[in-house]
Design an enzyme around this catalytic site. Structure first.
Site, short mmCIF file in Angstrom:
data_model
loop_
_atom_site.label_atom_id
_atom_site.label_comp_id
_atom_site.label_asym_id
_atom_site.label_seq_id
_atom_site.Cartn_x
_atom_site.Cartn_y
_atom_site.Cartn_z
N PRO A 22 0.79 -1.23 0.00
CG PRO A 22 -0.20 -1.16 2.11
CD PRO A 22 0.47 -2.09 1.14
CG ASN A 23 -0.32 4.36 1.19
OD1 ASN A 23 -1.26 4.92 0.63
ND2 ASN A 23 -0.44 3.82 2.39
CD GLU B 72 10.72 -7.83 5.23
OE1 GLU B 72 11.57 -8.54 5.82
OE2 GLU B 72 9.83 -7.23 5.82
NE ARG C 231 2.49 13.92 1.57
CZ ARG C 231 2.13 13.13 2.59
NH1 ARG C 231 1.28 12.15 2.42
NH2 ARG C 231 2.64 13.32 3.79
CG ASN D 73 8.42 -2.36 0.10
OD1 ASN D 73 7.88 -2.46 1.22
ND2 ASN D 73 9.06 -1.27 -0.28
CB ALA E 130 1.56 0.09 6.06
CG ASP F 252 -0.58 -17.39 8.50
OD1 ASP F 252 0.50 -17.63 9.10
OD2 ASP F 252 -1.64 -17.17 9.09
NE ARG G 41 10.73 5.52 8.46
CZ ARG G 41 9.75 5.41 7.56
NH1 ARG G 41 9.82 4.47 6.62
NH2 ARG G 41 8.71 6.21 7.60
CE1 TYR H 133 9.13 4.87 3.10
CE2 TYR H 133 7.64 6.73 2.89
CZ TYR H 133 8.08 5.62 3.58
OH TYR H 133 7.47 5.26 4.75
CG HIS I 248 11.32 -2.79 4.26
ND1 HIS I 248 9.97 -2.64 4.16
CD2 HIS I 248 11.54 -4.00 4.84
CE1 HIS I 248 9.38 -3.70 4.67
NE2 HIS I 248 10.31 -4.55 5.08
CG LEU I 249 11.63 1.93 -1.27
CD1 LEU I 249 10.39 2.79 -1.52
CD2 LEU I 249 12.53 1.93 -2.49
CB SER I 250 12.93 3.84 4.70
OG SER I 250 11.96 2.98 5.28
O1 CA2 Z 1 10.74 1.58 3.51
C1 CA2 Z 1 9.85 0.95 2.95
O2 CA2 Z 1 9.95 0.53 1.80
C2 CA2 Z 1 8.51 0.73 3.65
O3 CA2 Z 1 8.07 -0.59 3.34
C3 CA2 Z 1 7.55 1.77 3.08
C4 CA2 Z 1 6.20 1.79 3.78
C5 CA2 Z 1 6.36 1.86 5.31
O4 CA2 Z 1 5.08 1.73 5.92
C6 CA2 Z 1 7.28 0.77 5.82
O5 CA2 Z 1 7.42 0.93 7.21
C7 CA2 Z 1 8.64 0.85 5.16
C8 CA2 Z 1 5.36 3.00 3.33
C9 CA2 Z 1 5.17 3.10 1.85
C10 CA2 Z 1 4.43 4.38 1.59
O6 CA2 Z 1 5.07 5.05 0.54
C11 CA2 Z 1 4.81 6.37 0.39
C12 CA2 Z 1 5.39 6.97 -0.70
C13 CA2 Z 1 5.20 8.32 -0.92
C14 CA2 Z 1 4.43 9.07 -0.07
C15 CA2 Z 1 3.85 8.47 1.02
C16 CA2 Z 1 4.03 7.13 1.25
#
Ligand code: CA2
Length: 147
Positions: free
Chosen positions: A9-10, A97, A17, A73, A76, A86, A106, A22, A99-101
């Site tokens: 998601p997102n 897996e 943003r 990835n 959330a 599961d 965090r 990210y 994660h960008l960040s």
């Molecule tokens: O670091 C990552 O890749 C995450 O999986 C990104 C998720 C976050 O909930 C994880 O803790 C770490 C959030 C992705 C949302 O991406 C956005 C991109 C632009 C603006 C807002 C959110």
């Protein structure tokens, strides 16, 4: 060798943003980047982004006996989804897996990954390049398994 790349998601909002967390790359550019790396590595790739947990669960189930590996990835859902954990356990497809960040630098709630408990490796904090690293880790792992 065929991989399924799943993005949660997102992530479709990338580049719009929070570039300081990210990165500045948009989601469509990220897909292009993944396809480019897959081409270089001679990996067939299918990519799906969804904002819905059940769609991601269905995609993992649908990958059963269809792909050699999964890159995910879960966004959330990383920190909440026993359903994704599961599903990975059910299909027994090797998963890396991404994660960008750096989720470990965090908030504390980001330090737990449920799907990560069924993954062979986690790549974090490398931005979009983490997907390339994940693909190479998975390819090496599968070659080691004789795939
Ligand atoms: O670091 C990552 O890749 C995450 O999986 C990104 C998720 C976050 O909930 C994880 O803790 C770490 C959030 C992705 C949302 O991406 C956005 C991109 C632009 C603006 C807002 C959110």
């Amino acid at each position: 060798m065929k991989f399924l790349v799943l993005n949660g998601p997102n992530l479709n909002m990338l580049g719009i943003r929070e570039p300081e967390i990210y990165g500045a790359m948009t989601y469509s550019k990220l897909e292009e980047y993944i396809r480019g790396v897959a081409r270089q590595e001679e990996i067939q790739v299918e990519i799906l982004q969804s904002n819905h947990e059940g769609v991601l669960v269905d995609a993992i189930q649908g990958a059963y006996q269809q792909v050699d590996g999964i890159i995910m990835n879960p966004a959330a859902y990383t920190h909440t989804s026993v359903a994704l954990l599961d599903a990975l356990k059910a299909v027994q497809i090797p998963c890396v897996e991404v994660h960008l960040s750096n989720i470990y630098e965090r908030e504390e709630f980001r330090h737990i990954s449920y799907p990560g408990m069924a993954c062979i490796a986690t790549v974090y904090g490398m931005g979009h390049e983490g997907y390339a690293k994940a693909m190479r880790i998975l390819k090496e792992y599968l070659l080691g398994e004789g795939k």
